[in-house]
Write an enzyme that holds these catalytic residues in place. Structure first.
Site, PDB file in Angstrom:
ATOM      1  N   CYS A  62       0.856  -1.178   0.000  1.00 44.32           N
ATOM      2  CA  CYS A  62       0.000   0.000   0.000  1.00 44.32           C
ATOM      3  C   CYS A  62       0.891   1.226   0.000  1.00 44.32           C
ATOM      4  CB  CYS A  62      -0.899  -0.010   1.238  1.00 44.32           C
ATOM      5  SG  CYS A  62      -1.939   1.460   1.420  1.00 44.32           S
ATOM      6  N   HIS A  63       0.523   2.240  -0.753  1.00 47.24           N
ATOM      7  CA  HIS A  63       1.371   3.418  -0.887  1.00 47.24           C
ATOM      8  C   HIS A  63       1.089   4.494   0.148  1.00 47.24           C
ATOM      9  CE1 HIS A  63      -1.922   4.524  -4.023  1.00 47.24           C
ATOM     10  NE2 HIS A  63      -2.310   4.877  -2.826  1.00 47.24           N
TER      11      HIS A  63
END
Length: 438
Positions: A169-170
């Site tokens: 996940c960024h």
């Protein structure tokens, strides 16, 4: 030839960004890219996107699009998962049906009632993927983007513990990126570490040249009253560490905000926001389809920010880097449950992804994390045992739901959601889908 599989490749905007980030590395070997989706039209757009990007970047790759998941997985080295079981129609149900009962959400894909039901309809598909991988590519890395992140990675550890699963996940990266931009400090040269759970990790270290950047952030907030009208800033004030997900997401993980019209106004929250975002994604898909049909270049975002291309690059080239990853807590965070899925810094190299032991997260942050993980644990146990009462108890534990609805209302809402999602849910939980319990 290393083989990279994209499951849910019909999510063409996300597929486009992942491929662009991958093709920006000029030292990768030639790749075999297997694109899989259950929607033939979307799959064709994904293939056209891949072929255009391959030409534009001048890279060497074999591109195969297939509706057959087993064909895609056979011999895979990396499996990038971005499926959305039920699509936009299921998303509308997750948000609109609870809203009619008085329970407001913004995104509804991570925890709470929306996250629980999204997880329950995703677990059967993950079980099928895991079974195929154990047969066809048991050594492949499973790189998960699909939400609810913590639940899905946790589920994979239940049904296929030998598969090398990492949730990506960024949110940590973009949190630090945006905070640096806010205080006018370059991201390059900044040191940062965060830990907790996905979408609710805590930025415990954020410094430059050995000096914490938190004082600059506090000064910025003090000088701008409007900044104080954001959920994350309020969490920062009360908890002492900045959370790693947007205000819109973060508002629905706590009991503090969405139960009150006054709080919604004060913190500028938009309930049901993800419906609009999902509709924009559909519009962008149509735009991409038209652009490909008329031989126009697709628009690309600059910079390689997504983690999956970085992980693939590091493993194939031996380039060492640090990311934040979602993995099973096996001695990584001392004050969160062992066996749960946590988000921690990790090194990546030719041997793979190596999560770093973090120690303890701040006690007050861990207290919120444990409630979040309790919702996930109950949802996992509901699917594992086929006990529909545990579905209701998972929602009952959620702070946002229990701050708004009575237990009786939560039970009634879960009955309605079960009926609405019946074709996608296991029979054991009141749905219609055949599902073998793990």
């Amino acid at each position: 030839m290393p083989q990279v599989v994209f499951l849910g490749a019909g999510s063409v905007v996300f597929t486009r960004q992942l491929l662009a980030d991958l093709f920006r590395f000029d030292d990768l070997p030639a790749l075999r890219l297997m694109l899989h989706d259950i929607d033939a039209e979307r799959l064709a757009v994904a293939k056209g996107t891949a072929e255009q990007l391959l030409r534009r970047f001048g890279r060497e790759a074999e591109i195969v699009a297939t509706l057959d998941r087993r064909e895609a997985l056979a011999g895979a080295d990396f499996v990038v998962n971005m499926i959305q079981v039920g699509g936009i129609d299921a998303t509308r149900v997750d948000l609109e049906l609870p809203a009619r009962a008085g329970l407001r959400q913004t995104i509804g894909d991570t925890t709470g009632v929306g996250g629980v039901f999204r997880g329950l309809r995703t677990f059967p598909v993950l079980s099928e993927i895991a079974a195929d991988m154990l047969e066809l590519c048991p050594e492949a890395w499973f790189l998960n983007y699909t939400n609810p992140m913590a639940m899905n990675v946790w589920w994979m550890s239940v049904v296929a513990p030998s598969i090398r699963t990492v949730g990506l996940c960024h949110s940590v990266y973009w949190t630090v990126h945006d905070l640096c931009e806010l205080i006018g400090v370059p991201l390059d040269g900044t040191h940062y570490r965060a830990a907790g759970v996905n979408h609710q990790a805590w930025l415990t270290e954020w410094s430059r040249d050995g000096e914490s950047l938190y004082p600059l952030l506090r000064e910025k907030i003090a000088a701008d009253p409007e900044l104080g009208r954001r959920v994350r800033v309020e969490m920062f004030r009360r908890i002492g560490y900045y959370p790693t997900e947007t205000s819109e997401h973060s508002s629905e993980y706590l009991s503090w905000f969405l139960r009150s019209d006054a709080q919604i106004e004060r913190f500028r929250i938009e309930p049901l926001q993800y419906i609009g975002i999902s509709e924009e994604n559909v519009a962008e898909y149509e735009h991409a389809k038209e652009a490909l049909a008329t031989n126009r270049d697709l628009e690309l975002e600059e910079g390689a920010a997504e983690y999956a291309p970085q992980v693939i690059h590091s493993i194939l080239t031996g380039t060492e880097r640090v990311i934040h990853a979602n993995v099973v807590n096996r001695g990584l965070i001392d004050n969160l449950p062992q066996g749960a899925v946590v988000e921690v810094p990790a090194t990546v190299d030719a041997d793979g992804v190596h999560a770093m032991p973090f120690g303890s997260v701040p006690t007050q942050g861990a207290a919120l994390n444990r409630t979040y993980l309790s919702v996930a644990e109950l949802a996992i146990e509901a699917a594992r045992t086929g006990d529909p009462e545990l579905v209701r108890r998972a929602v009952l534990v959620d702070p946002n739901a229990s701050s708004t609805l009575t237990p009786a209302q939560i039970w009634a809402l879960c009955d309605e959601l079960t009926a609405a999602h019946a074709p996608l849910l296991p029979k054991q939980l009141g749905g219609e889908r055949e599902f073998v319990l793990p």
